[in-house]
Design a protein around this motif. Structure first.
Motif, PDB file in Angstrom:
ATOM      1  N   MET A 140       0.826  -1.280   0.293  1.00  0.00           N
ATOM      2  CA  MET A 140      -0.014   0.008   0.057  1.00  0.00           C
ATOM      3  C   MET A 140       1.020   1.048   0.044  1.00  0.00           C
ATOM      4  O   MET A 140       1.779   1.258   0.758  1.00  0.00           O
ATOM      5  N   CYS A 141       0.588   2.314  -0.944  1.00  0.00           N
ATOM      6  CA  CYS A 141       1.152   3.301  -0.781  1.00  0.00           C
ATOM      7  C   CYS A 141       0.259   4.620  -0.558  1.00  0.00           C
ATOM      8  O   CYS A 141      -0.904   4.108  -0.862  1.00  0.00           O
ATOM      9  N   GLY A 142       0.450   5.719  -0.416  1.00  0.00           N
ATOM     10  CA  GLY A 142      -0.574   6.608  -0.157  1.00  0.00           C
ATOM     11  C   GLY A 142      -0.570   7.403   1.374  1.00  0.00           C
ATOM     12  O   GLY A 142       0.023   6.623   2.239  1.00  0.00           O
ATOM     13  N   GLU A 143      -1.609   8.149   1.665  1.00  0.00           N
ATOM     14  CA  GLU A 143      -1.723   8.787   3.145  1.00  0.00           C
ATOM     15  C   GLU A 143      -1.995   7.771   4.035  1.00  0.00           C
ATOM     16  O   GLU A 143      -1.789   7.640   5.205  1.00  0.00           O
ATOM     17  N   MET A 144      -2.938   6.769   3.640  1.00  0.00           N
ATOM     18  CA  MET A 144      -3.303   5.692   4.561  1.00  0.00           C
ATOM     19  C   MET A 144      -2.349   4.932   5.199  1.00  0.00           C
ATOM     20  O   MET A 144      -2.221   4.513   6.142  1.00  0.00           O
ATOM     21  N   ALA A 145      -1.182   4.309   4.232  1.00  0.00           N
ATOM     22  CA  ALA A 145      -0.155   3.625   4.556  1.00  0.00           C
ATOM     23  C   ALA A 145       0.708   4.063   5.866  1.00  0.00           C
ATOM     24  O   ALA A 145       1.414   3.288   6.560  1.00  0.00           O
ATOM     25  N   GLY A 146       0.689   5.566   5.854  1.00  0.00           N
ATOM     26  CA  GLY A 146       1.529   6.044   6.992  1.00  0.00           C
ATOM     27  C   GLY A 146       0.653   6.522   8.055  1.00  0.00           C
ATOM     28  O   GLY A 146       1.123   7.377   9.133  1.00  0.00           O
ATOM     29  N   ASP A 147      -0.716   6.316   8.116  1.00  0.00           N
ATOM     30  CA  ASP A 147      -1.679   6.463   9.197  1.00  0.00           C
ATOM     31  C   ASP A 147      -1.642   5.736  10.321  1.00  0.00           C
ATOM     32  O   ASP A 147      -2.062   4.484  10.121  1.00  0.00           O
ATOM     33  N   ARG A 148      -1.089   6.015  11.488  1.00  0.00           N
ATOM     34  CA  ARG A 148      -0.894   5.081  12.531  1.00  0.00           C
ATOM     35  C   ARG A 148      -2.273   4.481  13.039  1.00  0.00           C
ATOM     36  O   ARG A 148      -2.362   3.294  13.526  1.00  0.00           O
ATOM     37  N   MET A 149      -3.446   5.411  12.923  1.00  0.00           N
ATOM     38  CA  MET A 149      -4.684   4.679  13.288  1.00  0.00           C
ATOM     39  C   MET A 149      -5.287   3.551  12.387  1.00  0.00           C
ATOM     40  O   MET A 149      -6.235   2.813  12.751  1.00  0.00           O
ATOM     41  N   ALA A 150      -4.573   3.597  10.993  1.00  0.00           N
ATOM     42  CA  ALA A 150      -5.340   2.776  10.101  1.00  0.00           C
ATOM     43  C   ALA A 150      -4.354   1.337  10.423  1.00  0.00           C
ATOM     44  O   ALA A 150      -4.767   0.289   9.774  1.00  0.00           O
ATOM     45  N   LEU A 151      -3.485   1.164  10.972  1.00  0.00           N
ATOM     46  CA  LEU A 151      -2.283   0.124  11.165  1.00  0.00           C
ATOM     47  C   LEU A 151      -2.891  -1.133  11.711  1.00  0.00           C
ATOM     48  O   LEU A 151      -2.848  -2.203  11.064  1.00  0.00           O
ATOM     49  N   PRO A 152      -3.779  -1.291  12.956  1.00  0.00           N
ATOM     50  CA  PRO A 152      -4.478  -2.222  13.195  1.00  0.00           C
ATOM     51  C   PRO A 152      -5.300  -3.126  12.047  1.00  0.00           C
ATOM     52  O   PRO A 152      -5.199  -4.171  11.970  1.00  0.00           O
ATOM     53  N   PHE A 153      -6.045  -2.245  11.486  1.00  0.00           N
ATOM     54  CA  PHE A 153      -6.879  -2.879  10.495  1.00  0.00           C
ATOM     55  C   PHE A 153      -5.986  -3.422   9.269  1.00  0.00           C
ATOM     56  O   PHE A 153      -5.949  -4.585   8.777  1.00  0.00           O
ATOM     57  N   LEU A 154      -4.852  -2.509   8.931  1.00  0.00           N
ATOM     58  CA  LEU A 154      -4.032  -3.058   7.768  1.00  0.00           C
ATOM     59  C   LEU A 154      -3.211  -4.502   8.139  1.00  0.00           C
ATOM     60  O   LEU A 154      -3.098  -5.418   7.508  1.00  0.00           O
ATOM     61  N   LEU A 155      -2.644  -4.483   9.340  1.00  0.00           N
ATOM     62  CA  LEU A 155      -2.098  -5.501  10.168  1.00  0.00           C
ATOM     63  C   LEU A 155      -2.923  -6.820  10.225  1.00  0.00           C
ATOM     64  O   LEU A 155      -2.401  -7.996   9.930  1.00  0.00           O
ATOM     65  N   SER A 156      -4.289  -6.497  10.317  1.00  0.00           N
ATOM     66  CA  SER A 156      -5.178  -7.618  10.570  1.00  0.00           C
ATOM     67  C   SER A 156      -5.311  -8.288   9.248  1.00  0.00           C
ATOM     68  O   SER A 156      -5.685  -9.601   9.087  1.00  0.00           O
ATOM     69  N   LEU A 157      -5.333  -7.607   8.180  1.00  0.00           N
ATOM     70  CA  LEU A 157      -5.415  -7.839   6.682  1.00  0.00           C
ATOM     71  C   LEU A 157      -4.339  -8.857   6.351  1.00  0.00           C
ATOM     72  O   LEU A 157      -4.471  -9.726   5.565  1.00  0.00           O
ATOM     73  N   GLY A 158      -3.182  -8.761   7.027  1.00  0.00           N
ATOM     74  CA  GLY A 158      -2.036  -9.256   6.375  1.00  0.00           C
ATOM     75  C   GLY A 158      -1.158  -8.469   5.761  1.00  0.00           C
ATOM     76  O   GLY A 158      -0.636  -9.413   4.482  1.00  0.00           O
ATOM     77  N   ILE A 159      -1.472  -7.275   5.158  1.00  0.00           N
ATOM     78  CA  ILE A 159      -0.832  -6.457   4.169  1.00  0.00           C
ATOM     79  C   ILE A 159       0.679  -6.781   4.293  1.00  0.00           C
ATOM     80  O   ILE A 159       1.152  -6.757   5.382  1.00  0.00           O
ATOM     81  N   ASP A 160       1.498  -6.832   3.025  1.00  0.00           N
ATOM     82  CA  ASP A 160       2.737  -7.514   3.128  1.00  0.00           C
ATOM     83  C   ASP A 160       3.773  -6.076   3.061  1.00  0.00           C
ATOM     84  O   ASP A 160       4.782  -6.436   3.291  1.00  0.00           O
ATOM     85  N   GLU A 161       3.456  -4.916   2.608  1.00  0.00           N
ATOM     86  CA  GLU A 161       4.196  -3.933   2.630  1.00  0.00           C
ATOM     87  C   GLU A 161       3.723  -2.561   2.744  1.00  0.00           C
ATOM     88  O   GLU A 161       2.539  -2.469   2.134  1.00  0.00           O
ATOM     89  N   LEU A 162       4.160  -1.548   3.289  1.00  0.00           N
ATOM     90  CA  LEU A 162       3.762  -0.186   3.417  1.00  0.00           C
ATOM     91  C   LEU A 162       4.670   0.585   3.021  1.00  0.00           C
ATOM     92  O   LEU A 162       5.933   0.819   3.212  1.00  0.00           O
ATOM     93  N   SER A 163       4.302   1.832   2.161  1.00  0.00           N
ATOM     94  CA  SER A 163       5.186   2.847   1.497  1.00  0.00           C
ATOM     95  C   SER A 163       4.806   4.260   2.028  1.00  0.00           C
ATOM     96  O   SER A 163       3.594   4.189   1.811  1.00  0.00           O
ATOM     97  N   MET A 164       5.921   4.971   2.537  1.00  0.00           N
ATOM     98  CA  MET A 164       5.644   6.132   3.199  1.00  0.00           C
ATOM     99  C   MET A 164       6.562   7.050   3.168  1.00  0.00           C
ATOM    100  O   MET A 164       7.796   6.767   2.645  1.00  0.00           O
ATOM    101  N   SER A 165       6.380   8.312   3.539  1.00  0.00           N
ATOM    102  CA  SER A 165       7.354   9.345   3.735  1.00  0.00           C
ATOM    103  C   SER A 165       8.571   8.629   4.634  1.00  0.00           C
ATOM    104  O   SER A 165       8.224   8.099   5.722  1.00  0.00           O
TER     105      SER A 165
END
Length: 207
Positions: A140-165
């Protein structure tokens, strides 16, 4: 545009393939809405390889090919597209804009631009599920990838990579280390029908 200007496109593809002989590179196709865009691009990649081979120019033979999933069409077709590529990257900025029909640069309606909208949450779930069922990785890239509040959801999905500043990375890394991957209940968050319900739920998880 690339498929309408194939000579220009193949120049770019040959350059990427040549770089692949000296390091790790990948080719990601943006704004995909039809399977033919993937298959035609892959055909051109093979043609570019043959051209380099004929000239005895070194190139990466196994450069992975993926797509940026950022259109509603690619979300709906994700289970099909996943069979033809090596990876997905979710482009949240455009995905939110196109899914919600909201121009984030328009001050009259940009308050509606929110990646915690249930429609976006459902879309991301569909994309990640389709990728993993097909045995490919998804980032995932974009603003959501670096949003700490979104992390629990993204980790529960098992997302493999996050791209951020670079500035966001340390805080996100620290939070990932302290979060359990199953802290977010997927069944529960996918039932929400209002954006504020999603936000309230995730805020409780990152306290």
């Amino acid at each position: 545009i690339c498929l309408q200007s194939k000579d220009m496109f193949k120049t770019q593809l040959r350059a990427i393939l040549r770089a692949g002989a000296y390091g790790k590179v990948g080719i990601m196709i943006p704004m995909v809405t039809m399977l033919s865009e993937i298959t035609e691009t892959k055909k051109l990649i093979e043609e570019a390889k043959e051209e380099l081979k004929a000239r005895n120019v070194p190139y990466g033979e196994n450069v992975p090919v993926g797509i940026m999933v950022e259109t509603p069409a690619s979300v709906m077709m994700a289970p099909v597209f996943a069979k033809y590529v090596d990876f997905f990257s979710i482009g949240t900025n455009d995905l939110v804009q196109y899914t919600l029909a909201v121009d984030r640069g328009n001050q009259t309606v940009n308050y509606l631009y929110d990646y915690f909208n249930p429609a976006v949450i459902q879309s991301i779930y569909r994309i990640v599920t389709a990728a993993h069922e097909a045995g490919i990785w998804v980032g995932m890239c974009g603003e959501m990838a670096g949003d700490r509040m979104a992390l629990p959801f993204l980790l529960s999905l098992g997302i493999d990579e996050l791209s951020m500043s670079v500035s966001q990375a340390p805080a996100v890394k620290e939070q990932i280390r302290s979060l359990e991957s199953d802290k977010c209940n997927l069944e529960e968050i996918l039932k929400f029908s209002e954006t504020e319900e999603v936000r309230t739920y995730l805020k409780e998880l990152v306290k």
